[in-house]
Design a protein around this motif. Structure first.
Motif, PDB file in Angstrom:
ATOM      1  N   ALA A 126       0.830  -1.205   0.000  1.00  0.00           N
ATOM      2  CA  ALA A 126       0.000   0.000   0.000  1.00  0.00           C
ATOM      3  C   ALA A 126       0.868   1.260   0.000  1.00  0.00           C
ATOM      4  O   ALA A 126       0.553   2.253  -0.662  1.00  0.00           O
ATOM      5  N   LEU A 127       1.962   1.212   0.724  1.00  0.00           N
ATOM      6  CA  LEU A 127       2.861   2.367   0.821  1.00  0.00           C
ATOM      7  C   LEU A 127       3.468   2.723  -0.534  1.00  0.00           C
ATOM      8  O   LEU A 127       3.558   3.890  -0.912  1.00  0.00           O
ATOM      9  N   ASP A 128       3.853   1.710  -1.295  1.00  0.00           N
ATOM     10  CA  ASP A 128       4.552   1.933  -2.566  1.00  0.00           C
ATOM     11  C   ASP A 128       3.614   2.108  -3.754  1.00  0.00           C
ATOM     12  O   ASP A 128       4.064   2.462  -4.849  1.00  0.00           O
ATOM     13  N   VAL A 133      -3.440   2.237  -9.574  1.00  0.00           N
ATOM     14  CA  VAL A 133      -4.880   2.195  -9.274  1.00  0.00           C
ATOM     15  C   VAL A 133      -5.411   0.773  -9.133  1.00  0.00           C
ATOM     16  O   VAL A 133      -6.319   0.520  -8.349  1.00  0.00           O
ATOM     17  N   TYR A 134      -4.834  -0.178  -9.872  1.00  0.00           N
ATOM     18  CA  TYR A 134      -5.383  -1.530  -9.901  1.00  0.00           C
ATOM     19  C   TYR A 134      -4.530  -2.500  -9.074  1.00  0.00           C
ATOM     20  O   TYR A 134      -3.306  -2.498  -9.164  1.00  0.00           O
ATOM     21  N   GLU A 135      -5.209  -3.308  -8.288  1.00  0.00           N
ATOM     22  CA  GLU A 135      -4.547  -4.262  -7.405  1.00  0.00           C
ATOM     23  C   GLU A 135      -4.927  -5.685  -7.795  1.00  0.00           C
ATOM     24  O   GLU A 135      -6.098  -5.967  -8.075  1.00  0.00           O
ATOM     25  N   ILE A 136      -3.934  -6.584  -7.814  1.00  0.00           N
ATOM     26  CA  ILE A 136      -4.239  -8.008  -7.964  1.00  0.00           C
ATOM     27  C   ILE A 136      -3.822  -8.739  -6.694  1.00  0.00           C
ATOM     28  O   ILE A 136      -2.821  -8.397  -6.057  1.00  0.00           O
ATOM     29  N   LYS A 137      -4.620  -9.729  -6.345  1.00  0.00           N
ATOM     30  CA  LYS A 137      -4.296 -10.629  -5.236  1.00  0.00           C
ATOM     31  C   LYS A 137      -4.499 -12.058  -5.722  1.00  0.00           C
ATOM     32  O   LYS A 137      -5.490 -12.352  -6.398  1.00  0.00           O
ATOM     33  N   THR A 138      -3.579 -12.917  -5.372  1.00  0.00           N
ATOM     34  CA  THR A 138      -3.760 -14.339  -5.661  1.00  0.00           C
ATOM     35  C   THR A 138      -2.813 -15.144  -4.784  1.00  0.00           C
ATOM     36  O   THR A 138      -1.915 -14.577  -4.140  1.00  0.00           O
ATOM     37  N   ASP A 139      -3.015 -16.433  -4.729  1.00  0.00           N
ATOM     38  CA  ASP A 139      -2.062 -17.320  -4.062  1.00  0.00           C
ATOM     39  C   ASP A 139      -2.092 -18.689  -4.728  1.00  0.00           C
ATOM     40  O   ASP A 139      -2.866 -18.920  -5.664  1.00  0.00           O
ATOM     41  N   ILE A 140      -1.224 -19.556  -4.265  1.00  0.00           N
ATOM     42  CA  ILE A 140      -1.124 -20.906  -4.824  1.00  0.00           C
ATOM     43  C   ILE A 140      -1.963 -21.850  -3.967  1.00  0.00           C
ATOM     44  O   ILE A 140      -1.832 -21.860  -2.741  1.00  0.00           O
ATOM     45  N   ASP A 228       1.564 -15.840  -1.272  1.00  0.00           N
ATOM     46  CA  ASP A 228       0.594 -14.755  -1.450  1.00  0.00           C
ATOM     47  C   ASP A 228       1.206 -13.673  -2.331  1.00  0.00           C
ATOM     48  O   ASP A 228       2.269 -13.138  -2.017  1.00  0.00           O
ATOM     49  N   PHE A 229       0.511 -13.328  -3.418  1.00  0.00           N
ATOM     50  CA  PHE A 229       0.998 -12.325  -4.358  1.00  0.00           C
ATOM     51  C   PHE A 229       0.080 -11.113  -4.317  1.00  0.00           C
ATOM     52  O   PHE A 229      -1.136 -11.246  -4.455  1.00  0.00           O
ATOM     53  N   ASN A 230       0.659  -9.923  -4.141  1.00  0.00           N
ATOM     54  CA  ASN A 230      -0.115  -8.685  -4.037  1.00  0.00           C
ATOM     55  C   ASN A 230       0.613  -7.590  -4.828  1.00  0.00           C
ATOM     56  O   ASN A 230       1.606  -7.032  -4.375  1.00  0.00           O
ATOM     57  N   PHE A 231       0.127  -7.319  -6.061  1.00  0.00           N
ATOM     58  CA  PHE A 231       0.784  -6.370  -6.954  1.00  0.00           C
ATOM     59  C   PHE A 231      -0.183  -5.269  -7.380  1.00  0.00           C
ATOM     60  O   PHE A 231      -1.400  -5.476  -7.418  1.00  0.00           O
ATOM     61  N   PHE A 232       0.394  -4.114  -7.772  1.00  0.00           N
ATOM     62  CA  PHE A 232      -0.392  -2.954  -8.169  1.00  0.00           C
ATOM     63  C   PHE A 232       0.057  -2.474  -9.555  1.00  0.00           C
ATOM     64  O   PHE A 232       1.257  -2.459  -9.857  1.00  0.00           O
ATOM     65  N   PHE A 233      -0.924  -2.029 -10.379  1.00  0.00           N
ATOM     66  CA  PHE A 233      -0.663  -1.636 -11.764  1.00  0.00           C
ATOM     67  C   PHE A 233      -1.426  -0.355 -12.109  1.00  0.00           C
ATOM     68  O   PHE A 233      -2.373   0.037 -11.416  1.00  0.00           O
ATOM     69  N   SER A 267      -8.847   0.870  -7.156  1.00  0.00           N
ATOM     70  CA  SER A 267      -8.782   1.682  -5.940  1.00  0.00           C
ATOM     71  C   SER A 267     -10.138   2.358  -5.685  1.00  0.00           C
ATOM     72  O   SER A 267     -10.844   2.704  -6.636  1.00  0.00           O
ATOM     73  N   PRO A 268     -10.566   2.575  -4.421  1.00  0.00           N
ATOM     74  CA  PRO A 268      -9.788   2.389  -3.184  1.00  0.00           C
ATOM     75  C   PRO A 268      -9.722   0.927  -2.744  1.00  0.00           C
ATOM     76  O   PRO A 268     -10.627   0.143  -3.005  1.00  0.00           O
ATOM     77  N   HIS A 269      -8.601   0.581  -2.067  1.00  0.00           N
ATOM     78  CA  HIS A 269      -8.386  -0.773  -1.587  1.00  0.00           C
ATOM     79  C   HIS A 269      -8.372  -0.788  -0.063  1.00  0.00           C
ATOM     80  O   HIS A 269      -7.877   0.146   0.572  1.00  0.00           O
ATOM     81  N   PHE A 270      -8.908  -1.849   0.506  1.00  0.00           N
ATOM     82  CA  PHE A 270      -8.931  -2.005   1.953  1.00  0.00           C
ATOM     83  C   PHE A 270      -7.770  -2.877   2.411  1.00  0.00           C
ATOM     84  O   PHE A 270      -7.400  -3.834   1.736  1.00  0.00           O
TER      85      PHE A 270
END
Length: 428
Positions: A126-128, A133-140, A228-233, A267-270
């Motif tokens: 979140a800091l970086d 604006v767009y967030e992806i979340k995923t995991d294995i 856990d993968f959490n990236f922003f684009f 965005s906005p993301h919690f």
């Protein structure tokens, strides 16, 4: 990497009761290795491997997770290989987007910790991501349980090299592959969940994914924590491409993306569902009467959130918060009863609950804790629940609670090594 520390603090899963330690084992490593050399000289049949002992723990609700305790000899050989080759392994941990790179902690309670905590991992993204604006979340999906051990040499030495030299043990990846299989009856699917050595193996694979992902996408910020993968684009097209790239990388390693936890959001993301902030910042009065109402309200809020967010570990987190509470003398009995009700209702809280009971052992009501122990044993022995049974037996040991014959007979029929060791300890 210190072998003794890796065995003393990184062998058993942290979810086992304090009775289970490996400190004395770590002090005898040289003697054990010498004995094993002598045995190998006398026995013609080559040592082929061992199997793990399973230890079943609760997650939330009825969901459970299987931990593994490898045979001591197999775990020693794997740990020694990692310790002896850690300079080479550490070169792999060069990922700039990994928040879970192992850090050796000689003075810690475990032999390793991750570079960042999970909370820091979430906050750092979140800091970086202020310009994204767009967030992806995923995991294995079921990461540790589905790792194909042969991919270890693939990611360390490239797939063509590993396939061409699959029996060449001058390749570290081949040795690690063999030693992990040796821990679990030769199985090639999955790695033991619990030992710190598995974090190292998982991170070797994770750093390879980071490297390949960063070659295909560059304009992003964010981090990975284990699986856990959490990236922003900046655009939804980039975010969707990232999901496709990760899916391809997972598939190339015979791993599956967790579709239920994969999302692309704008965005906005919690940060989370909000309950952890409320519970962590709850303040208890030191005035006895006011504190009583604070305790009641805290439990009401916790129970409400646990119903509202059934897949979150709300009650487990709540009990951790309560560990720092010093209940006033007049409030202890009520506080104790609510803790006991919570432990029976949500067994995932049992470890934290046990620590609170032990810390306040001078004022615990023995008749009440005895009823709790009996209730836990009667409910969980026949279900084959290792975690709940072991912690109930640990409480019985701490508070010198005698186990009735009916429950004792059930325990002796419960073929679970950890629980049977606790039973033998109680009998002594």
């Amino acid at each position: 990497m210190n072998l003794k520390n890796l065995i003393a603090k990184g062998y058993f899963p942290k979810e086992l009761p304090p009775s289970f330690i490996t400190y004395y084992f770590s002090n005898k490593l040289d003697d054990i290795e010498k004995e094993w050399v002598l045995i190998n000289e006398k026995v013609q049949r080559k040592f082929s491997g061992t199997r793990c002992t399973d230890f079943s723990i609760p997650k939330v609700g009825i969901n459970r997770r299987k931990l593994s305790i490898p045979n001591p000899l197999s775990q020693l050989q794997l740990s020694k290989c990692i310790s002896d080759n850690y300079t080479e392994i550490n070169k792999v941990f060069s990922s700039k987007i990994s928040a879970s790179i192992p850090v050796h902690t000689p003075s810690g309670t475990r032999s390793l910790r991750t570079k960042l905590t999970y909370g820091d991992f979430r906050r750092s993204g979140a800091l970086d991501s202020f310009a994204k604006v767009y967030e992806i979340k995923t995991d294995i999906a079921r990461y540790y349980h589905t790792i194909y051990t042969h991919i270890i040499p693939w990611v360390l030495h490239t797939k063509p090299v590993a396939k061409a030299r699959r029996r060449d043990e001058t390749l570290l990846g081949n040795t690690l592959d063999r030693l992990i299989r040796q821990c679990q009856s030769g199985q090639t699917i999955g790695i033991p969940v619990g030992p710190d050595t598995s974090l190292i193996i998982a991170e070797i694979i994770g750093c390879w994914i980071d490297s390949e992902f960063s070659k295909k996408l560059t304009d992003f910020v964010g981090y990975r924590y284990v699986d856990d993968f959490n990236f922003f684009f900046s655009s939804v097209e980039q975010a969707e491409k990232a999901i496709r790239v990760l899916q391809e990388l997972f598939t190339s390693l015979n791993l599956d993306m967790n579709e239920g936890k994969t999302s692309v959001t704008r965005s906005p993301h919690f940060f989370d569902n909000g309950w952890s902030y409320i519970l962590a910042n709850y303040r208890f009065s030191t005035d006895q009467r006011k504190q009583l109402y604070d305790i009641i309200r805290f439990f009401d809020i916790s129970f409400k959130f646990s119903i509202e967010f059934p897949s979150d570990s709300v009650l487990k987190y709540s009990i951790k918060v309560l560990n720092s509470l010093s209940a006033e003398p007049g409030n202890w009995s009520f506080f104790e009863s609510l803790l006991m009700k919570t432990a029976i209702t949500e067994p995932a809280t049992l470890q934290e609950f046990s620590y609170i009971m032990y810390k306040n052992r001078s004022r615990v009501d023995i008749s009440k804790i005895t009823d709790v122990v009996y209730t836990l044993l009667e409910e969980h022995i026949y279900k084959g629940h290792s975690f709940e049974t072991c912690w109930a037996l640990w409480l019985a040991k701490m508070f010198k609670i005698k186990i009735p014959a009916k429950i004792s007979n059930s325990l002796l029929e419960f073929i679970d090594p950890c629980c049977l060791i606790m039973v033998l300890d109680l009998r002594e």
